[in-house]
Motif scaffolding. Structure first.
Motif, PDB file in Angstrom:
ATOM      1  N   ILE A 358      -3.631  -2.987 -31.414  1.00 10.29           N
ATOM      2  CA  ILE A 358      -2.840  -2.412 -32.323  1.00 10.29           C
ATOM      3  C   ILE A 358      -3.604  -1.018 -32.483  1.00 10.29           C
ATOM      4  N   VAL A 359      -5.046  -0.921 -32.556  1.00  6.32           N
ATOM      5  CA  VAL A 359      -5.420   0.392 -32.555  1.00  6.32           C
ATOM      6  C   VAL A 359      -5.446   1.178 -31.316  1.00  6.32           C
ATOM      7  N   HIS A 360      -5.426   0.500 -30.073  1.00  9.50           N
ATOM      8  CA  HIS A 360      -5.266   1.255 -28.920  1.00  9.50           C
ATOM      9  C   HIS A 360      -3.844   1.793 -28.821  1.00  9.50           C
ATOM     10  N   HIS A 361      -2.789   0.996 -29.256  1.00  9.55           N
ATOM     11  CA  HIS A 361      -1.511   1.347 -29.086  1.00  9.55           C
ATOM     12  C   HIS A 361      -0.658   2.268 -30.355  1.00  9.55           C
ATOM     13  N   SER A 362      -1.427   2.174 -31.376  1.00  3.14           N
ATOM     14  CA  SER A 362      -0.892   2.960 -32.494  1.00  3.14           C
ATOM     15  C   SER A 362      -2.051   3.511 -33.302  1.00  3.14           C
ATOM     16  N   SER A 363      -2.716   2.671 -34.359  1.00  4.80           N
ATOM     17  CA  SER A 363      -3.750   3.377 -35.012  1.00  4.80           C
ATOM     18  C   SER A 363      -4.647   2.511 -35.741  1.00  4.80           C
ATOM     19  N   TRP A 364      -5.917   2.874 -36.365  1.00  2.90           N
ATOM     20  CA  TRP A 364      -6.671   1.941 -36.918  1.00  2.90           C
ATOM     21  C   TRP A 364      -5.999   1.685 -38.295  1.00  2.90           C
ATOM     22  N   ARG A 365      -5.201   2.521 -38.839  1.00  3.44           N
ATOM     23  CA  ARG A 365      -4.546   2.148 -40.160  1.00  3.44           C
ATOM     24  C   ARG A 365      -3.556   1.307 -40.100  1.00  3.44           C
ATOM     25  N   LEU A 366      -2.705   1.031 -38.946  1.00  2.00           N
ATOM     26  CA  LEU A 366      -1.750   0.062 -38.903  1.00  2.00           C
ATOM     27  C   LEU A 366      -2.492  -1.402 -38.662  1.00  2.00           C
ATOM     28  N   ALA A 367      -3.518  -1.446 -37.984  1.00  2.00           N
ATOM     29  CA  ALA A 367      -4.411  -2.456 -37.635  1.00  2.00           C
ATOM     30  C   ALA A 367      -5.085  -3.062 -39.139  1.00  2.00           C
ATOM     31  N   PHE A 368      -5.361  -2.039 -39.791  1.00  2.00           N
ATOM     32  CA  PHE A 368      -5.840  -2.526 -41.115  1.00  2.00           C
ATOM     33  C   PHE A 368      -4.769  -3.065 -42.016  1.00  2.00           C
ATOM     34  N   ALA A 369      -3.702  -2.591 -41.877  1.00  2.00           N
ATOM     35  CA  ALA A 369      -2.638  -2.931 -42.736  1.00  2.00           C
ATOM     36  C   ALA A 369      -1.899  -4.307 -42.497  1.00  2.00           C
ATOM     37  N   PHE A 370      -2.081  -4.496 -41.214  1.00  2.00           N
ATOM     38  CA  PHE A 370      -1.700  -5.957 -40.856  1.00  2.00           C
ATOM     39  C   PHE A 370      -2.753  -6.983 -41.410  1.00  2.00           C
ATOM     40  N   ALA A 371      -3.993  -6.376 -41.225  1.00  2.00           N
ATOM     41  CA  ALA A 371      -5.154  -7.241 -41.633  1.00  2.00           C
ATOM     42  C   ALA A 371      -5.102  -7.480 -43.312  1.00  2.00           C
ATOM     43  N   ALA A 372      -4.574  -6.662 -43.917  1.00  2.00           N
ATOM     44  CA  ALA A 372      -4.396  -6.800 -45.521  1.00  2.00           C
ATOM     45  C   ALA A 372      -3.066  -7.792 -45.674  1.00  2.00           C
ATOM     46  N   ALA A 373      -2.147  -7.835 -44.856  1.00  2.00           N
ATOM     47  CA  ALA A 373      -1.191  -8.631 -45.177  1.00  2.00           C
ATOM     48  C   ALA A 373      -1.243 -10.248 -44.751  1.00  2.00           C
ATOM     49  N   SER A 374      -2.058 -10.636 -43.792  1.00  2.00           N
ATOM     50  CA  SER A 374      -2.466 -11.762 -43.479  1.00  2.00           C
ATOM     51  C   SER A 374      -2.883 -12.810 -44.355  1.00  2.00           C
ATOM     52  N   PRO A 375      -3.645 -12.645 -45.375  1.00  2.00           N
ATOM     53  CA  PRO A 375      -4.086 -13.411 -46.143  1.00  2.00           C
ATOM     54  C   PRO A 375      -2.665 -13.793 -47.158  1.00  2.00           C
ATOM     55  N   LEU A 376      -1.995 -12.927 -47.429  1.00  2.00           N
ATOM     56  CA  LEU A 376      -0.700 -13.248 -48.413  1.00  2.00           C
ATOM     57  C   LEU A 376       0.057 -14.175 -47.688  1.00  2.00           C
ATOM     58  N   VAL A 377       0.196 -14.679 -46.394  1.00  2.00           N
ATOM     59  CA  VAL A 377       0.954 -15.599 -45.786  1.00  2.00           C
ATOM     60  C   VAL A 377      -0.012 -16.811 -45.992  1.00  2.00           C
ATOM     61  N   GLY A 378      -1.189 -16.720 -45.932  1.00  2.00           N
ATOM     62  CA  GLY A 378      -2.174 -17.902 -46.153  1.00  2.00           C
ATOM     63  C   GLY A 378      -1.887 -18.429 -47.674  1.00  2.00           C
ATOM     64  N   TYR A 379      -1.713 -17.431 -48.641  1.00  2.00           N
ATOM     65  CA  TYR A 379      -1.840 -17.757 -49.921  1.00  2.00           C
ATOM     66  C   TYR A 379      -0.379 -18.605 -50.040  1.00  2.00           C
ATOM     67  N   ALA A 380       0.640 -18.216 -49.292  1.00  2.00           N
ATOM     68  CA  ALA A 380       1.744 -18.841 -49.545  1.00  2.00           C
ATOM     69  C   ALA A 380       1.907 -20.218 -48.963  1.00  2.00           C
ATOM     70  N   VAL A 381       1.180 -20.478 -48.136  1.00  2.00           N
ATOM     71  CA  VAL A 381       1.265 -21.774 -47.282  1.00  2.00           C
ATOM     72  C   VAL A 381       0.294 -22.536 -47.990  1.00  2.00           C
ATOM     73  N   LEU A 382      -0.719 -22.273 -48.850  1.00  2.00           N
ATOM     74  CA  LEU A 382      -1.291 -23.283 -49.578  1.00  2.00           C
ATOM     75  C   LEU A 382      -0.844 -23.534 -50.990  1.00  2.00           C
ATOM     76  N   ARG A 383       0.305 -22.875 -51.451  1.00  2.00           N
ATOM     77  CA  ARG A 383       0.987 -23.026 -52.599  1.00  2.00           C
ATOM     78  C   ARG A 383       1.080 -24.807 -52.973  1.00  2.00           C
ATOM     79  N   PRO A 384       1.723 -25.459 -52.006  1.00  2.00           N
ATOM     80  CA  PRO A 384       1.848 -26.848 -52.251  1.00  2.00           C
ATOM     81  C   PRO A 384       0.747 -27.703 -52.838  1.00  2.00           C
ATOM     82  N   LEU A 385      -0.238 -27.323 -52.393  1.00  2.00           N
ATOM     83  CA  LEU A 385      -1.549 -27.890 -52.457  1.00  2.00           C
ATOM     84  C   LEU A 385      -2.253 -27.455 -53.901  1.00  2.00           C
ATOM     85  N   ALA A 386      -1.784 -26.604 -54.250  1.00  2.00           N
ATOM     86  CA  ALA A 386      -2.569 -26.019 -55.600  1.00  2.00           C
ATOM     87  C   ALA A 386      -2.748 -27.210 -56.674  1.00  2.00           C
TER      88      ALA A 386
END
Length: 388
Positions: A358-386
């Motif tokens: 992503i950094v090579h083809h776009s930018s560091w900013r977009l790569a970090f933005a994807f990194a910020a979004a990923s834990p939100l998916v994990g948060y949703a996946v774990l909801r049934p076990l809370a």
């Protein structure tokens, strides 16, 4: 008529200490290498994407072996798995030190990662055997603290060895650490008898175990993206010296280790694992989002923001480990941990390569933005076990 629980043997702390040494030695190779990534890239004349492949090589090797090591640990015990795995991994790390090409280096690191991968399930299984539930979060937090501890040692020692001796010396030092840890495990780890009846548990068929594995994977992709490119980002994009960037990485590893212990103790006190794990996931997402906004600000703002985000990214592993092991039960904890670590290794394999692409083809900013979004998916996946 009430009865007090039987006292736990003091030897449990010796077993935990041996597990910490083993895990730190294993982690030094995976999390310490980013500190010498600029030297590896220069010596082997690599592109950024190729550098990402080198940093992911140990995870590539561990993906096919982690579950197998977990099954073996349940069958023959922790001592043999840790001792044999680290001793043979040391040989592969020496091979990496003498690698003469990109392909040979990646192959050697992949072999080293695959051979040592049993440390994850075996040391976790030992903690399950020796510690009662009310101490297990703390114990697994301490054991997981060994991961950033090993990374911090690597972040400090490897650049010094590379600068004052050679890149080869850095790899040989990693091999030496594995040999020492193998000897410690052989001398100190022994099996604790247990009357746990959970031998009937089948973690590979347990939906809860699979949900924890999937949710954790979305956390680890962010963790390893931040750690893997910590030094390269600061050095290449912000002009920070390699020494200063490596020192910041070492500080982050220490803070991450402390946070793992604190979160483990907190989870023991509230008697929950998934709820604090999900809250940490939100913390990762928010802190990385802030970092993404500040990417081109003064280094005096960027470096602390990166340290905070990476510390959050490091903090959750003990909670995930405890949740997986306790869901499966002591007798099958090796298999369950092996399965979870397979998912995390797969995430560790994909994350640095995808981040670099992503950094090579776009930018560091977009790569970090994807990194910020990923834990939100994990948060949703774990909801049934809370826990309620």
């Amino acid at each position: 008529m009430s009865s007090t629980p039987a006292p736990r043997p003091r030897y449990r702390w010796t077993v935990l200490s041996a597990g910490v040494v083993a895990q730190a030695a294993y982690a030094a190779a995976g999390l310490g290498l980013p500190a010498i990534a600029p030297a590896i890239r220069s010596d082997f004349e690599l592109t950024l994407t190729q550098t990402g492949i080198v940093l992911a090589a140990s995870f590539l090797g561990s993906v096919p072996t982690l579950l197998l090591w977990g099954l073996v640990a349940d069958r023959v015990g922790e001592r043999i798995v840790i001792t044999v795995g680290l001793a043979t991994s040391a040989v592969a790390l020496v091979w990496a030190g003498y690698a003469s090409s990109f392909a040979m280096l990646v192959t050697a690191l992949a072999v080293a990662g695959g051979l040592a991968a049993g440390v994850n399930s075996a040391s976790g299984r030992a903690v399950m055997a020796w510690f009662a539930a009310e101490e297990r979060g703390l114990a697994l937090g301490i054991r997981q603290m060994a991961v950033p501890l090993g990374g911090a040692i690597g972040a400090v020692a490897l650049p010094l060895l590379e600068h004052h001796v050679s890149l080869r010396a850095a790899f040989i030092a990693l091999a030496g650490g594995c040999v020492v840890a193998a000897c410690v495990a052989f001398a100190l780890i022994r099996v604790e008898p247990t009357d746990d009846a959970s031998i009937s548990a089948r973690p590979l068929r347990d939906r809860r175990v699979w949900l924890i594995c999937v949710g954790s994977t979305f956390f680890v992709t962010t963790q390893l993206s931040l750690l893997g490119f910590f030094v390269l980002f600061l050095h290449d994009h912000r002009g920070v010296s390699t020494a200063v960037a490596a020192a910041a990485l070492a500080v982050t590893q220490v803070l991450g280790g402390v946070s793992r212990i604190a979160l483990g103790r907190w989870s023991d006190r509230i008697r929950m694992r998934i709820v604090p794990l999900r809250r940490v996931g939100l913390g990762i997402a928010v802190s990385v989002a802030v970092l993404t906004v500040l990417l081109d600000a003064s280094p005096w703002l960027v470096v602390p923001a990166l340290v905070v985000a990476a510390t959050f990214g490091l903090s959750w592993n003990g909670l995930s480990f405890a949740a997986t092991a306790e869901t499966a039960g002591r007798a099958r904890s090796g298999t369950a941990i092996g399965l979870q670590q397979t998912f995390l290794a797969a995430g560790g394999l994909v994350a640095p390569i995808a981040f670099a692409a992503i950094v090579h083809h776009s930018s560091w900013r977009l790569a970090f933005a994807f990194a910020a979004a990923s834990p939100l998916v994990g948060y949703a996946v774990l909801r049934p076990l809370a826990e309620r």
